[in-house]
Design a protein around this motif. Structure first.
Motif, PDB file in Angstrom:
ATOM      1  N   LYS A   3     109.469   8.825 -15.454  1.00 62.42           N
ATOM      2  CA  LYS A   3     110.134   8.005 -16.477  1.00 62.42           C
ATOM      3  C   LYS A   3     110.174   6.471 -16.009  1.00 62.42           C
ATOM      4  O   LYS A   3     110.147   6.377 -14.981  1.00 62.42           O
ATOM      5  N   SER A  28     116.909   5.900 -26.345  1.00 65.67           N
ATOM      6  CA  SER A  28     115.588   5.945 -25.634  1.00 65.67           C
ATOM      7  C   SER A  28     115.457   6.673 -24.564  1.00 65.67           C
ATOM      8  O   SER A  28     114.482   6.943 -23.956  1.00 65.67           O
ATOM      9  N   ARG A  31     113.125   9.534 -23.978  1.00 60.12           N
ATOM     10  CA  ARG A  31     111.716   9.227 -24.280  1.00 60.12           C
ATOM     11  C   ARG A  31     111.256   9.065 -22.823  1.00 60.12           C
ATOM     12  O   ARG A  31     112.001   8.798 -21.788  1.00 60.12           O
ATOM     13  N   GLU A  32     109.831   9.057 -22.438  1.00 57.58           N
ATOM     14  CA  GLU A  32     109.246   8.690 -21.207  1.00 57.58           C
ATOM     15  C   GLU A  32     109.678   7.357 -20.729  1.00 57.58           C
ATOM     16  O   GLU A  32     109.648   6.753 -19.560  1.00 57.58           O
ATOM     17  N   SER A  34     112.192   4.343 -21.468  1.00 60.75           N
ATOM     18  CA  SER A  34     113.718   4.045 -21.886  1.00 60.75           C
ATOM     19  C   SER A  34     114.081   2.656 -21.419  1.00 60.75           C
ATOM     20  O   SER A  34     113.498   1.690 -20.869  1.00 60.75           O
ATOM     21  N   ASP A 108     108.451  -1.675 -26.386  1.00 61.56           N
ATOM     22  CA  ASP A 108     107.510  -0.904 -25.717  1.00 61.56           C
ATOM     23  C   ASP A 108     106.124  -1.641 -25.348  1.00 61.56           C
ATOM     24  O   ASP A 108     105.468  -1.629 -24.441  1.00 61.56           O
TER      25      ASP A 108
END
Length: 263
Positions: A3, A28, A31-32, A34, A108
């Motif tokens: 992560k 978040s 998610r992978e 964050s 992102d």
């Protein structure tokens, strides 16, 4: 997969906006990749963290914003500015009401940009790759990043100067893959696109394809755009390595003047 986490320093914003931002951070975590708020001091008397936040998110209407406006961000850190009168070194500029999905896309993109800075992608950008043989013809391939609604005429104009192979990218990740895989004669980058890190991509492209024509497309390059916007854009493109700047709406004569260099 390990992560990854991006730390965000938040400056200003209303209670409602901070609540929405905290919701983005919390969601978040599933998610992978964050996001978490950057806290300068974790406890009374605790030493300041040794690393900077990867992102500084600034409310342009806050009194504290003047510091971020006057001071350049350290290398590797990105400034996302919300509101008017953004500084020239802002990496992203958003307006109110804040589109939280767009902000998540920008965050992102920070991760992809950090990969470029750290060398994680293992791309040799010190010089263009050598041709397989001295007698090999120059590459006649182009890359278009963004500008989805305008690709058809751009591709027609490219074909007119013998560039028939065109790769298209709608995300930072796809563009990175293309830049790492191919050598290009031309790259076209939509500098008005807020969901793709076109500025960093254009810089990488120019470094990786030193002899290519690197084209930036922006509404601020139009002769009718405000003078200050055009001046800032020209300065930023020169720093990035963009060799040609064209305005919106697209004008065929302006494009052909630059693309003739590829003929």
């Amino acid at each position: 997969m390990v992560k990854q986490r991006i730390h965000v320093q938040v400056v200003g914003f209303s209670d409602v906006e901070r609540h929405a931002l905290n919701t983005v951070f919390r969601l978040s975590e599933e998610r992978e990749l964050s996001y978490a708020p950057w806290v300068p001091l974790t406890a009374p008397g605790a030493p300041a963290p040794t690393r900077l936040a990867e992102v500084v998110l600034v409310d342009g209407d806050a009194a504290e914003a003047v510091l971020s406006h006057a001071r350049e961000t350290p290398q590797g850190q990105r400034l996302i500015w919300v509101g008017p009168q953004a500084p020239a070194h802002a990496w992203r500029v958003l307006q109110r009401p804040i589109q939280w999905a767009a902000m998540l896309n920008d965050l992102d993109a920070v991760f992809a940009a950090r990969q470029l800075d750290s060398g994680f992608l293992d791309l040799d950008v010190t010089q263009p790759g050598a041709l397989e043989a001295d007698s090999a013809p120059p590459n006649r391939r182009a890359l278009i990043v963004g500008a989805a609604a305008e690709r058809r005429p751009i591709k027609v104009w490219l074909q007119g100067v013998g560039v028939s192979e065109v790769d298209e990218a709608d995300s930072t990740e796809i563009a990175l893959e293309c830049i790492g895989r191919h050598r290009y004669a031309c790259g076209v980058f939509d500098l008005d696109e807020h969901h793709v890190d076109t500025w960093q991509l254009a810089r990488l492209f120019a470094q990786h394809n030193a002899n290519a024509l690197t084209v930036g497309v922006s509404e601020h390059a139009d002769p009718l755009a405000p003078w200050l916007n055009r001046r800032r854009l020209k300065r930023d493109t020169e720093r990035t390595g963009i060799s040609a700047l064209v305005g919106r709406p697209l004008q065929e004569a302006q494009w052909r003047r630059w693309l003739e260099l590829l003929a």
